[in-house]
Design a protein around this motif. Structure first.
Motif, PDB file in Angstrom:
ATOM      1  N   ALA A  87       8.164   7.622   4.946  1.00  0.00           N
ATOM      2  CA  ALA A  87       9.353   6.760   4.838  1.00  0.00           C
ATOM      3  C   ALA A  87       8.956   5.305   4.626  1.00  0.00           C
ATOM      4  O   ALA A  87       9.549   4.610   3.790  1.00  0.00           O
ATOM      5  N   ALA A  88       7.954   4.838   5.344  1.00  0.00           N
ATOM      6  CA  ALA A  88       7.509   3.444   5.186  1.00  0.00           C
ATOM      7  C   ALA A  88       6.964   3.220   3.782  1.00  0.00           C
ATOM      8  O   ALA A  88       7.260   2.196   3.147  1.00  0.00           O
ATOM      9  N   SER A  89       6.189   4.165   3.286  1.00  0.00           N
ATOM     10  CA  SER A  89       5.596   4.010   1.952  1.00  0.00           C
ATOM     11  C   SER A  89       6.655   3.989   0.861  1.00  0.00           C
ATOM     12  O   SER A  89       6.493   3.300  -0.150  1.00  0.00           O
ATOM     13  N   ARG A  90       7.730   4.688   1.071  1.00  0.00           N
ATOM     14  CA  ARG A  90       8.806   4.694   0.069  1.00  0.00           C
ATOM     15  C   ARG A  90       9.508   3.342  -0.038  1.00  0.00           C
ATOM     16  O   ARG A  90      10.155   3.069  -1.042  1.00  0.00           O
ATOM     17  N   THR A  91       9.386   2.502   0.979  1.00  0.00           N
ATOM     18  CA  THR A  91       9.986   1.169   0.894  1.00  0.00           C
ATOM     19  C   THR A  91       9.205   0.268  -0.055  1.00  0.00           C
ATOM     20  O   THR A  91       9.751  -0.710  -0.548  1.00  0.00           O
ATOM     21  N   ASN A 116       7.260  -1.828   0.765  1.00  0.00           N
ATOM     22  CA  ASN A 116       7.142  -3.119   1.446  1.00  0.00           C
ATOM     23  C   ASN A 116       5.842  -3.119   2.255  1.00  0.00           C
ATOM     24  O   ASN A 116       5.739  -2.421   3.265  1.00  0.00           O
ATOM     25  N   TYR A 162       7.052   9.291   9.266  1.00  0.00           N
ATOM     26  CA  TYR A 162       7.254   7.842   9.344  1.00  0.00           C
ATOM     27  C   TYR A 162       6.462   7.106   8.277  1.00  0.00           C
ATOM     28  O   TYR A 162       6.964   6.164   7.661  1.00  0.00           O
ATOM     29  N   VAL A 170       6.177  -3.544   6.117  1.00  0.00           N
ATOM     30  CA  VAL A 170       6.678  -2.342   6.808  1.00  0.00           C
ATOM     31  C   VAL A 170       5.573  -1.291   6.873  1.00  0.00           C
ATOM     32  O   VAL A 170       5.324  -0.691   7.922  1.00  0.00           O
ATOM     33  N   ILE A 171       4.913  -1.075   5.749  1.00  0.00           N
ATOM     34  CA  ILE A 171       3.859  -0.063   5.682  1.00  0.00           C
ATOM     35  C   ILE A 171       2.722  -0.409   6.639  1.00  0.00           C
ATOM     36  O   ILE A 171       2.221   0.468   7.356  1.00  0.00           O
TER      37      ILE A 171
END
Length: 164
Positions: A30-34, A36, A27, A39-40
């Motif tokens: 995935a959050a870090s790849r945004t 944002n 998770y 989100v992170i």
């Protein structure tokens, strides 16, 4: 019956340790790849909470139940497959505290970026890379430990079996 109950707890703790750990890891990736920060920050806060309150206690339950299982089974801790799994477990555990610290830093960096209304900087990427690779090595170790527990064989014994 006590042995079976302890074995059950040992397996459930392994599932929690592995499952929650892997879930948190994926998770946060995935959050870090945004890229944002909002989100992170949200995901990192949840990851830190889960790892603190679920994954870490599961590790301690693993140690306690493993020790009790050894005693009940009459196996010495110096049994090769047990000693090998303990050494790997200690190595994985030695990665765990730094991983928790890095996750907290990632959360603080993302939260700060949200509060300041800015994007994440290169420091986030640097901390994230350290956290990521510690996770890779930690989970590789966990995969090996599970294989040792299931087969009661060390990696050396697997190689001998496969090549001999």
């Amino acid at each position: 019956m006590l042995y079976l109950c302890l074995k059950y707890l040992h397996i459930i703790a392994a599932i929690f340790l592995f499952g929650f750990g892997m879930g948190s890891y994926l998770y946060l990736i995935a959050a870090s790849r945004t890229a944002n920060p909002q989100v992170i920050a949200h995901v990192a806060r949840t990851v830190v909470q889960f790892d603190t309150w679920i994954t870490t206690p599961a590790g301690f339950i693993q140690i306690a139940t493993g020790y009790l299982l050894l005693k009940l089974a009459g196996l010495p801790p110096t049994t090769e497959w047990i000693m090998t799994s303990l050494i790997i477990f200690l190595c994985v555990g030695a990665l765990w505290l730094p991983v928790l610290v890095l996750q907290k830093r990632l959360y603080v960096m993302a939260s700060s970026a949200v509060g300041d209304g800015r994007a994440l900087d290169d420091r986030y990427s640097s901390v994230y890379q350290k956290w990521f690779w510690m996770g890779v090595f930690g989970f590789l170790g966990m995969f090996v430990i599970v294989l040792i527990m299931v087969t009661k064989m060390t990696p050396r014994q697997w190689i001998e079996l496969l090549t001999g």
